[in-house]
Motif scaffolding. Structure first.
Motif, PDB file in Angstrom:
ATOM      1  N   GLU B 140     -26.453  -0.019   9.800  1.00 38.59           N
ATOM      2  CA  GLU B 140     -25.834  -0.923  10.782  1.00 38.59           C
ATOM      3  C   GLU B 140     -24.805  -1.814  10.093  1.00 38.59           C
ATOM      4  O   GLU B 140     -25.099  -2.418   9.060  1.00 38.59           O
ATOM      5  CB  GLU B 140     -26.894  -1.809  11.439  1.00 38.59           C
ATOM      6  CG  GLU B 140     -27.920  -1.065  12.271  1.00 38.59           C
ATOM      7  CD  GLU B 140     -29.031  -1.977  12.776  1.00 38.59           C
ATOM      8  OE1 GLU B 140     -29.847  -1.515  13.591  1.00 38.59           O
ATOM      9  OE2 GLU B 140     -29.087  -3.157  12.353  1.00 38.59           O
ATOM     10  N   VAL B 141     -23.619  -1.880  10.690  1.00 37.51           N
ATOM     11  CA  VAL B 141     -22.632  -2.854  10.243  1.00 37.51           C
ATOM     12  C   VAL B 141     -22.848  -4.098  11.113  1.00 37.51           C
ATOM     13  O   VAL B 141     -22.822  -4.015  12.337  1.00 37.51           O
ATOM     14  CB  VAL B 141     -21.201  -2.327  10.397  1.00 37.51           C
ATOM     15  CG1 VAL B 141     -20.195  -3.356   9.891  1.00 37.51           C
ATOM     16  CG2 VAL B 141     -21.036  -1.006   9.651  1.00 37.51           C
ATOM     17  N   LEU B 142     -23.066  -5.211  10.468  1.00 41.46           N
ATOM     18  CA  LEU B 142     -23.553  -6.387  11.184  1.00 41.46           C
ATOM     19  C   LEU B 142     -22.439  -7.192  11.839  1.00 41.46           C
ATOM     20  O   LEU B 142     -21.317  -7.308  11.321  1.00 41.46           O
ATOM     21  CB  LEU B 142     -24.331  -7.305  10.229  1.00 41.46           C
ATOM     22  CG  LEU B 142     -25.566  -6.671   9.580  1.00 41.46           C
ATOM     23  CD1 LEU B 142     -26.188  -7.644   8.579  1.00 41.46           C
ATOM     24  CD2 LEU B 142     -26.587  -6.273  10.640  1.00 41.46           C
ATOM     25  N   ASN B 143     -22.813  -7.763  12.991  1.00 43.70           N
ATOM     26  CA  ASN B 143     -21.956  -8.695  13.709  1.00 43.70           C
ATOM     27  C   ASN B 143     -22.491 -10.096  13.424  1.00 43.70           C
ATOM     28  O   ASN B 143     -23.493 -10.514  13.988  1.00 43.70           O
ATOM     29  CB  ASN B 143     -22.020  -8.371  15.208  1.00 43.70           C
ATOM     30  CG  ASN B 143     -21.342  -9.428  16.063  1.00 43.70           C
ATOM     31  OD1 ASN B 143     -20.708 -10.341  15.551  1.00 43.70           O
ATOM     32  ND2 ASN B 143     -21.484  -9.297  17.366  1.00 43.70           N
ATOM     33  N   LEU B 144     -21.835 -10.821  12.514  1.00 46.62           N
ATOM     34  CA  LEU B 144     -22.330 -12.139  12.114  1.00 46.62           C
ATOM     35  C   LEU B 144     -22.360 -13.121  13.280  1.00 46.62           C
ATOM     36  O   LEU B 144     -23.200 -14.019  13.318  1.00 46.62           O
ATOM     37  CB  LEU B 144     -21.468 -12.724  10.993  1.00 46.62           C
ATOM     38  CG  LEU B 144     -21.741 -12.243   9.577  1.00 46.62           C
ATOM     39  CD1 LEU B 144     -20.872 -13.020   8.602  1.00 46.62           C
ATOM     40  CD2 LEU B 144     -23.208 -12.382   9.217  1.00 46.62           C
ATOM     41  N   GLY B 145     -21.475 -12.945  14.187  1.00 44.46           N
ATOM     42  CA  GLY B 145     -21.433 -13.881  15.308  1.00 44.46           C
ATOM     43  C   GLY B 145     -22.699 -13.856  16.138  1.00 44.46           C
ATOM     44  O   GLY B 145     -23.085 -14.856  16.729  1.00 44.46           O
ATOM     45  N   ALA B 146     -23.357 -12.698  16.180  1.00 45.86           N
ATOM     46  CA  ALA B 146     -24.589 -12.576  16.948  1.00 45.86           C
ATOM     47  C   ALA B 146     -25.816 -12.969  16.142  1.00 45.86           C
ATOM     48  O   ALA B 146     -26.885 -13.181  16.708  1.00 45.86           O
ATOM     49  CB  ALA B 146     -24.753 -11.139  17.452  1.00 45.86           C
ATOM     50  N   LEU B 147     -25.673 -13.064  14.836  1.00 46.69           N
ATOM     51  CA  LEU B 147     -26.829 -13.332  13.989  1.00 46.69           C
ATOM     52  C   LEU B 147     -26.913 -14.770  13.507  1.00 46.69           C
ATOM     53  O   LEU B 147     -27.973 -15.221  13.087  1.00 46.69           O
ATOM     54  CB  LEU B 147     -26.791 -12.412  12.754  1.00 46.69           C
ATOM     55  CG  LEU B 147     -27.156 -10.960  12.997  1.00 46.69           C
ATOM     56  CD1 LEU B 147     -26.792 -10.123  11.771  1.00 46.69           C
ATOM     57  CD2 LEU B 147     -28.632 -10.810  13.321  1.00 46.69           C
ATOM     58  N   THR B 148     -25.808 -15.468  13.515  1.00 47.23           N
ATOM     59  CA  THR B 148     -25.774 -16.820  12.957  1.00 47.23           C
ATOM     60  C   THR B 148     -25.383 -17.811  14.044  1.00 47.23           C
ATOM     61  O   THR B 148     -24.646 -17.470  14.963  1.00 47.23           O
ATOM     62  CB  THR B 148     -24.761 -16.895  11.805  1.00 47.23           C
ATOM     63  OG1 THR B 148     -23.476 -16.452  12.263  1.00 47.23           O
ATOM     64  CG2 THR B 148     -25.202 -16.005  10.649  1.00 47.23           C
ATOM     65  N   PRO B 149     -25.900 -19.021  13.937  1.00 41.98           N
ATOM     66  CA  PRO B 149     -25.641 -19.990  15.016  1.00 41.98           C
ATOM     67  C   PRO B 149     -24.244 -20.578  14.962  1.00 41.98           C
ATOM     68  O   PRO B 149     -23.562 -20.514  13.946  1.00 41.98           O
ATOM     69  CB  PRO B 149     -26.699 -21.084  14.749  1.00 41.98           C
ATOM     70  CG  PRO B 149     -26.973 -20.990  13.296  1.00 41.98           C
ATOM     71  CD  PRO B 149     -26.801 -19.550  12.917  1.00 41.98           C
ATOM     72  N   GLY B 150     -23.844 -21.132  16.109  1.00 41.49           N
ATOM     73  CA  GLY B 150     -22.602 -21.885  16.140  1.00 41.49           C
ATOM     74  C   GLY B 150     -21.372 -21.070  16.447  1.00 41.49           C
ATOM     75  O   GLY B 150     -20.256 -21.570  16.356  1.00 41.49           O
ATOM     76  N   MET B 151     -21.570 -19.788  16.806  1.00 38.72           N
ATOM     77  CA  MET B 151     -20.420 -18.965  17.181  1.00 38.72           C
ATOM     78  C   MET B 151     -20.466 -18.767  18.677  1.00 38.72           C
ATOM     79  O   MET B 151     -21.484 -18.354  19.207  1.00 38.72           O
ATOM     80  CB  MET B 151     -20.470 -17.595  16.494  1.00 38.72           C
ATOM     81  CG  MET B 151     -20.414 -17.670  14.992  1.00 38.72           C
ATOM     82  SD  MET B 151     -18.844 -18.259  14.377  1.00 38.72           S
ATOM     83  CE  MET B 151     -17.804 -16.854  14.681  1.00 38.72           C
ATOM     84  N   GLU B 152     -19.370 -19.034  19.372  1.00 40.47           N
ATOM     85  CA  GLU B 152     -19.342 -18.858  20.803  1.00 40.47           C
ATOM     86  C   GLU B 152     -19.334 -17.372  21.117  1.00 40.47           C
ATOM     87  O   GLU B 152     -18.678 -16.601  20.428  1.00 40.47           O
ATOM     88  CB  GLU B 152     -18.092 -19.502  21.398  1.00 40.47           C
ATOM     89  CG  GLU B 152     -18.116 -21.009  21.295  1.00 40.47           C
ATOM     90  CD  GLU B 152     -16.884 -21.619  21.898  1.00 40.47           C
ATOM     91  OE1 GLU B 152     -16.705 -22.819  21.743  1.00 40.47           O
ATOM     92  OE2 GLU B 152     -16.117 -20.872  22.513  1.00 40.47           O
ATOM     93  N   PRO B 153     -20.075 -16.949  22.152  1.00 43.58           N
ATOM     94  CA  PRO B 153     -20.084 -15.531  22.510  1.00 43.58           C
ATOM     95  C   PRO B 153     -18.693 -15.092  22.943  1.00 43.58           C
ATOM     96  O   PRO B 153     -17.945 -15.861  23.553  1.00 43.58           O
ATOM     97  CB  PRO B 153     -21.075 -15.448  23.680  1.00 43.58           C
ATOM     98  CG  PRO B 153     -21.154 -16.831  24.217  1.00 43.58           C
ATOM     99  CD  PRO B 153     -20.879 -17.751  23.071  1.00 43.58           C
ATOM    100  N   MET B 154     -18.338 -13.882  22.578  1.00 42.93           N
ATOM    101  CA  MET B 154     -17.014 -13.373  22.897  1.00 42.93           C
ATOM    102  C   MET B 154     -17.149 -12.193  23.840  1.00 42.93           C
ATOM    103  O   MET B 154     -18.203 -11.613  23.980  1.00 42.93           O
ATOM    104  CB  MET B 154     -16.299 -12.953  21.611  1.00 42.93           C
ATOM    105  CG  MET B 154     -16.171 -14.111  20.634  1.00 42.93           C
ATOM    106  SD  MET B 154     -15.536 -13.612  19.042  1.00 42.93           S
ATOM    107  CE  MET B 154     -13.813 -13.477  19.419  1.00 42.93           C
ATOM    108  N   GLU B 155     -16.065 -11.807  24.492  1.00 38.40           N
ATOM    109  CA  GLU B 155     -16.086 -10.703  25.439  1.00 38.40           C
ATOM    110  C   GLU B 155     -16.578  -9.442  24.766  1.00 38.40           C
ATOM    111  O   GLU B 155     -16.221  -9.154  23.621  1.00 38.40           O
ATOM    112  CB  GLU B 155     -14.681 -10.443  25.967  1.00 38.40           C
ATOM    113  CG  GLU B 155     -14.174 -11.567  26.846  1.00 38.40           C
ATOM    114  CD  GLU B 155     -12.759 -11.271  27.303  1.00 38.40           C
ATOM    115  OE1 GLU B 155     -12.103 -12.198  27.765  1.00 38.40           O
ATOM    116  OE2 GLU B 155     -12.329 -10.117  27.180  1.00 38.40           O
TER     117      GLU B 155
END
Lengths: 177, 168
Positions: B140-155
């Motif tokens: 799996e190539v990771l999506n940091l935005g989904a794993l770490t806090p403080g990132m706004e969800p994107m489309e």
């Protein structure tokens, strides 16, 4: 003959801070935001109990002239284990007295780093940022971050009831401003 | 092609040709990050803890004069926190024009590879930005935005992933 302008190295901006302890953790606060430091003992006769269920971190208030100053227990505010408190910081431009365990020292900081966006909850209101002192990371508290507007409204409503109570309650003692 | 806000629009083919990725190990499993999201791998250092309310952030470390938050993603990915000696993979998170850094505890050395990537599908977990195959293993190539806090969800749920979701 034209002389090149001398470029002076800008002086490093420093800020005086107070390092204080609450529940065995160290925090920093700007010295300029602290109006008075009082011992708990010296204010024992001047405080009144207040019981507002929605703001459990405030159990006492002080009257300073016409204003009510609410004593915020720092350990409860930060979600730490309650510990014996000995001092109160009366903060400038707020209606907050901060109940702490003790003062570590006064020092200066030269750099305040913003909190990473990874921190995305109440701590963004609690802290101005982080500073590094002697290879230790210290959070620098925001004096305006101890009570929200909503909490102040709740406390004012509760304080009104306390202050209108019959004289059988503890008498008001005005503190020197 | 759907892209999250703040990500430059490029062609699907350009995104999914061979990409440099960094393989990292969490316990017994390997994962990957896009190489342009990785800053450095550092030896374990003192972690500083202070009062806060953000779940998933353990504390902070000092690195090159910068305070970097530590986020242990192992618990979400392999079901348990890392307990053995670990390194910190300093990763970059980008959103709009801003970049910040976050330290990910990893079990061991990391490896830089070139690999062809397959974009994540709609049924994949949000933390998966893409897939790659290496040494017979699908990673799996990771999506940091989904794993770490403080990132706004994107489309498209891509978070801060540099790889857009592909449309069928």
């Amino acid at each position: 003959m034209r002389f090149e302008p001398v470029h002076k190295t800008p002086a490093v901006r420093t800020e005086q801070i107070i390092l204080f302890r609450s529940s065995n953790q160290i925090f920093a606060i700007s010295s300029a935001s602290v109006q008075e430091v009082r011992s708990v003992d010296s204010l024992a006769g001047a405080s009144m109990d207040i019981d507002e269920a929605g703001v459990p971190k405030v159990r006492h208030l002080l009257k300073r002239g016409e204003r009510s100053v609410y004593v915020v227990n720092a350990a409860l505010h930060f979600g730490l284990r309650p510990s014996p408190a000995a001092l109160i910081f009366l903060l400038r431009k707020t209606r907050v007295g901060l109940l702490i365990d003790g003062i570590e020292k006064m020092t200066t900081m030269t750099r305040l780093q913003a909190l990473s966006p990874a921190f995305c909850h109440e701590e963004r209101v609690w802290y101005r940022g982080l500073t590094v002192l002697d290879q230790n990371v210290i959070p620098v508290v925001n004096p305006q971050g101890f009570l929200t507007e909503q909490e102040l409204l709740q406390l004012d409503a509760a304080a009104g009831a306390v202050l209108e109570a019959p004289a059988a309650c503890a008498p008001e003692v005005g503190l020197t401003p | 092609m759907r892209t999250g806000s703040g990500i430059d629009t490029v062609s699907w083919a350009e995104q999914l040709d061979a990409r440099s990725c960094v393989l990292l190990r969490l316990g017994d499993r390997r994962f990957a990050l896009a190489a342009d999201q990785v800053s450095e791998l550092v030896a374990p250092s003192r972690m500083f803890r202070f009062a806060h309310r953000t779940p998933g952030i353990d504390g902070v470390i000092l690195r090159r004069g910068r305070v970097v938050p530590v986020c242990d993603i192992a618990e979400r990915l392999i079901g348990k926190r890392l307990t053995s000696r670990r390194y910190y993979l300093i990763s970059k998170r980008r959103q709009e024009a801003a970049t910040d850094w976050i330290a990910l505890p990893v079990s061991g050395d990391c490896e830089l590879i070139q690999a062809d990537l397959t974009a994540a599908g709609p049924s994949d977990s949000p933390h998966v930005a893409a897939w790659l195959s290496h040494d017979g293993e699908v990673i799996e190539v990771l999506n940091l935005g989904a794993l770490t806090p403080g990132m706004e969800p994107m489309e498209g749920g891509a978070g801060s992933a540099a790889l857009p979701e592909a449309q069928a």
